[in-house]
Design a protein around this motif. Structure first.
Motif, PDB file in Angstrom:
ATOM      1  N   ARG A  47       0.558  -1.124  -0.025  1.00 56.44           N
ATOM      2  CA  ARG A  47       0.074   0.197  -0.037  1.00 56.44           C
ATOM      3  C   ARG A  47       1.002   1.156   0.033  1.00 56.44           C
ATOM      4  N   LEU A  48       1.835   1.260  -0.915  1.00 58.31           N
ATOM      5  CA  LEU A  48       2.712   2.424  -0.820  1.00 58.31           C
ATOM      6  C   LEU A  48       2.159   3.523  -1.922  1.00 58.31           C
ATOM      7  N   PRO A  49       2.346   4.676  -1.634  1.00 63.66           N
ATOM      8  CA  PRO A  49       2.036   5.615  -2.713  1.00 63.66           C
ATOM      9  C   PRO A  49       2.584   5.856  -4.094  1.00 63.66           C
ATOM     10  N   GLY A  50       2.195   6.372  -5.010  1.00 63.34           N
ATOM     11  CA  GLY A  50       2.930   6.680  -6.172  1.00 63.34           C
ATOM     12  C   GLY A  50       2.577   5.369  -7.049  1.00 63.34           C
ATOM     13  N   GLN A  88      17.984  -6.006  -4.488  1.00 59.58           N
ATOM     14  CA  GLN A  88      17.599  -5.830  -3.196  1.00 59.58           C
ATOM     15  C   GLN A  88      16.325  -5.086  -3.098  1.00 59.58           C
ATOM     16  N   ASN A  89      15.567  -4.933  -4.062  1.00 57.12           N
ATOM     17  CA  ASN A  89      14.230  -3.974  -4.193  1.00 57.12           C
ATOM     18  C   ASN A  89      13.342  -4.507  -3.129  1.00 57.12           C
ATOM     19  N   SER A  90      13.078  -5.720  -2.625  1.00 55.33           N
ATOM     20  CA  SER A  90      12.068  -5.963  -1.587  1.00 55.33           C
ATOM     21  C   SER A  90      12.666  -5.527  -0.559  1.00 55.33           C
ATOM     22  N   ALA A  91      13.993  -5.399  -0.150  1.00 54.17           N
ATOM     23  CA  ALA A  91      14.393  -4.808   1.075  1.00 54.17           C
ATOM     24  C   ALA A  91      14.078  -3.181   1.123  1.00 54.17           C
ATOM     25  N   ARG A  92      14.335  -2.643  -0.167  1.00 51.96           N
ATOM     26  CA  ARG A  92      14.250  -1.247  -0.336  1.00 51.96           C
ATOM     27  C   ARG A  92      12.613  -0.847   0.062  1.00 51.96           C
ATOM     28  N   LEU A  93      11.830  -1.672  -0.592  1.00 50.49           N
ATOM     29  CA  LEU A  93      10.478  -1.221  -0.424  1.00 50.49           C
ATOM     30  C   LEU A  93      10.112  -1.507   1.113  1.00 50.49           C
ATOM     31  N   ASN A  94      10.732  -2.767   1.662  1.00 51.85           N
ATOM     32  CA  ASN A  94      10.426  -2.778   3.061  1.00 51.85           C
ATOM     33  C   ASN A  94      10.970  -1.409   3.936  1.00 51.85           C
ATOM     34  N   SER A  95      12.074  -1.049   3.697  1.00 55.15           N
ATOM     35  CA  SER A  95      12.520   0.133   4.376  1.00 55.15           C
ATOM     36  C   SER A  95      11.754   1.079   4.298  1.00 55.15           C
ATOM     37  N   ILE A  96      11.303   1.450   2.951  1.00 61.90           N
ATOM     38  CA  ILE A  96      10.431   2.857   2.864  1.00 61.90           C
ATOM     39  C   ILE A  96       8.939   2.748   3.418  1.00 61.90           C
ATOM     40  N   GLU A  97       8.411   1.396   3.442  1.00 64.59           N
ATOM     41  CA  GLU A  97       7.294   1.018   3.963  1.00 64.59           C
ATOM     42  C   GLU A  97       7.285   1.161   5.661  1.00 64.59           C
ATOM     43  N   ARG A  98       8.367   0.834   6.287  1.00 63.53           N
ATOM     44  CA  ARG A  98       8.420   1.020   7.640  1.00 63.53           C
ATOM     45  C   ARG A  98       8.503   2.486   8.367  1.00 63.53           C
ATOM     46  N   LEU A 100       7.496   5.530   6.152  1.00 65.68           N
ATOM     47  CA  LEU A 100       7.048   6.164   4.932  1.00 65.68           C
ATOM     48  C   LEU A 100       7.176   7.776   5.039  1.00 65.68           C
ATOM     49  N   PRO A 101       6.683   8.502   6.031  1.00 71.83           N
ATOM     50  CA  PRO A 101       6.747   9.851   5.982  1.00 71.83           C
ATOM     51  C   PRO A 101       8.093  10.375   5.969  1.00 71.83           C
ATOM     52  N   ARG A 102       9.139   9.718   6.833  1.00 75.62           N
ATOM     53  CA  ARG A 102      10.396   9.936   6.826  1.00 75.62           C
ATOM     54  C   ARG A 102      11.213  10.011   5.367  1.00 75.62           C
ATOM     55  N   ALA A 103      10.863   8.741   4.661  1.00 75.67           N
ATOM     56  CA  ALA A 103      11.180   8.572   3.288  1.00 75.67           C
ATOM     57  C   ALA A 103      10.721   9.595   2.318  1.00 75.67           C
ATOM     58  N   LEU A 132      20.583   7.264   4.567  1.00 75.42           N
ATOM     59  CA  LEU A 132      19.289   7.446   5.373  1.00 75.42           C
ATOM     60  C   LEU A 132      18.344   6.626   5.215  1.00 75.42           C
ATOM     61  N   ILE A 133      18.068   6.406   3.845  1.00 76.00           N
ATOM     62  CA  ILE A 133      16.922   5.227   3.416  1.00 76.00           C
ATOM     63  C   ILE A 133      17.779   3.991   3.134  1.00 76.00           C
ATOM     64  N   PRO A 134      17.739   2.862   4.359  1.00 76.15           N
ATOM     65  CA  PRO A 134      18.322   1.655   4.183  1.00 76.15           C
ATOM     66  C   PRO A 134      18.122   1.188   2.600  1.00 76.15           C
ATOM     67  N   GLY A 135      19.237   0.582   2.208  1.00 71.57           N
ATOM     68  CA  GLY A 135      18.908  -0.014   0.886  1.00 71.57           C
ATOM     69  C   GLY A 135      19.241   0.788  -0.275  1.00 71.57           C
ATOM     70  N   LEU A 136      19.060   2.202  -0.032  1.00 78.47           N
ATOM     71  CA  LEU A 136      19.193   2.886  -1.375  1.00 78.47           C
ATOM     72  C   LEU A 136      20.433   3.654  -1.240  1.00 78.47           C
ATOM     73  N   GLY A 137      21.524   3.340  -1.792  1.00 72.43           N
ATOM     74  CA  GLY A 137      22.778   3.462  -2.003  1.00 72.43           C
ATOM     75  C   GLY A 137      22.936   4.648  -3.114  1.00 72.43           C
ATOM     76  N   PRO A 138      24.272   5.153  -3.101  1.00 74.83           N
ATOM     77  CA  PRO A 138      24.669   6.124  -4.128  1.00 74.83           C
ATOM     78  C   PRO A 138      24.105   5.406  -5.853  1.00 74.83           C
ATOM     79  N   SER A 139      24.610   4.352  -5.911  1.00 70.90           N
ATOM     80  CA  SER A 139      24.300   3.962  -7.372  1.00 70.90           C
ATOM     81  C   SER A 139      22.764   4.095  -7.846  1.00 70.90           C
ATOM     82  N   PHE A 140      22.093   3.839  -6.744  1.00 70.54           N
ATOM     83  CA  PHE A 140      20.506   4.098  -7.064  1.00 70.54           C
ATOM     84  C   PHE A 140      20.165   5.497  -6.902  1.00 70.54           C
ATOM     85  N   PHE A 141      20.467   6.027  -5.743  1.00 73.73           N
ATOM     86  CA  PHE A 141      19.863   7.499  -5.354  1.00 73.73           C
ATOM     87  C   PHE A 141      20.445   8.255  -6.314  1.00 73.73           C
ATOM     88  N   THR A 142      21.562   8.148  -6.855  1.00 75.01           N
ATOM     89  CA  THR A 142      22.054   9.385  -7.848  1.00 75.01           C
ATOM     90  C   THR A 142      21.343   9.244  -9.159  1.00 75.01           C
TER      91      THR A 142
END
Length: 225
Positions: A47-50, A88-98, A100-103, A132-142
């Motif tokens: 039930r993630l937004p977007g 590692q996308n399942s882990a990324r989605l889980n960390s955002i779900e935990r 959501l407002p901070r992400a 600061l978002i677990p699992g979302l490192g530079p190769s992806f967040f750039t």
């Protein structure tokens, strides 16, 4: 003791990495096949937004489209960056779900800063040695910082991943780690270096990044320099 920072003012772009194809083809049209059903199912179940990606293939131009919807932008960015490999996308989605407002707050600030200052944008998501978002490192967040520019040719943030970093080391940037994660100042220097090369060759910085990436992947190692 760390490796002294390379003087980037002496580095030149090799001939094979100089963009030749039109930007609309080499950059906007760069297409990646993705696991559309997985993204739709995984985002809906949490039930993630977007809106999740709706096509089986994404071009860079498709990823640019979401505009101010940072979560739709993130899902497309992750899908485009992952292709057929979920990594590692399942882990990324889980960390955002935990949290959501901070992400949402971090992604919104990073997207806004990406249009002004690469260093500040990068530091929003990795201010020191931790993402600061677990699992979302530079190769992806750039990639997220780049796509937040909506395709503007002069957008100051660019994609930096291990493929591009490895090529830059071959060009002479010996102090740049091949795989990251990279400190803020390395990302700032990277964006400045590609902006200089783009100016020298009459193109947009993302054309240089795309040419380096595609050339590094497709050319035999013995012919890259």
């Amino acid at each position: 003791m760390g490796v002294p920072a390379t003087d980037l003012s002496t580095l030149s772009l090799p001939g094979w990495a100089v963009p030749t194809a039109p930007r609309r083809v080499a950059v906007a049209g760069q297409a990646i096949r993705i696991r559309r059903e997985w993204w739709q199912r995984s985002i809906a179940s949490r039930r993630l937004p977007g809106a999740p990606p709706s096509a089986s293939t994404l071009t860079r131009a498709d990823v640019w489209e979401p505009g101010e919807d940072v979560f739709a932008l993130l899902w497309r960015t992750l899908a485009w960056g992952s292709g057929s490999h979920l990594r590692q996308n399942s882990a990324r989605l889980n960390s955002i779900e935990r949290d959501l407002p901070r992400a949402a707050e971090l992604l919104t600030r990073a997207a806004a800063e990406s249009r002004r200052d690469p260093a500040r944008a990068y530091a929003v998501l990795r201010p020191d040695r931790h993402n600061l978002i677990p699992g979302l490192g530079p190769s992806f967040f750039t990639k997220f910082l780049y796509f937040a520019g909506g395709g503007a040719p002069g957008h100051p943030c660019l994609i930096l991943d291990r493929v591009v970093a490895s090529a830059l080391r071959e060009f002479g940037w010996g102090s740049l780690h091949r795989a990251g994660p990279w400190p803020v100042d390395s990302y700032e220097r990277y964006c400045g270096l590609l902006a200089r090369w783009a100016s020298e060759h009459g193109c947009a910085p993302d054309e240089v990044e795309a040419a380096i990436f595609s050339g590094r992947v497709t050319r035999p190692a013995s012919t890259r320099m």
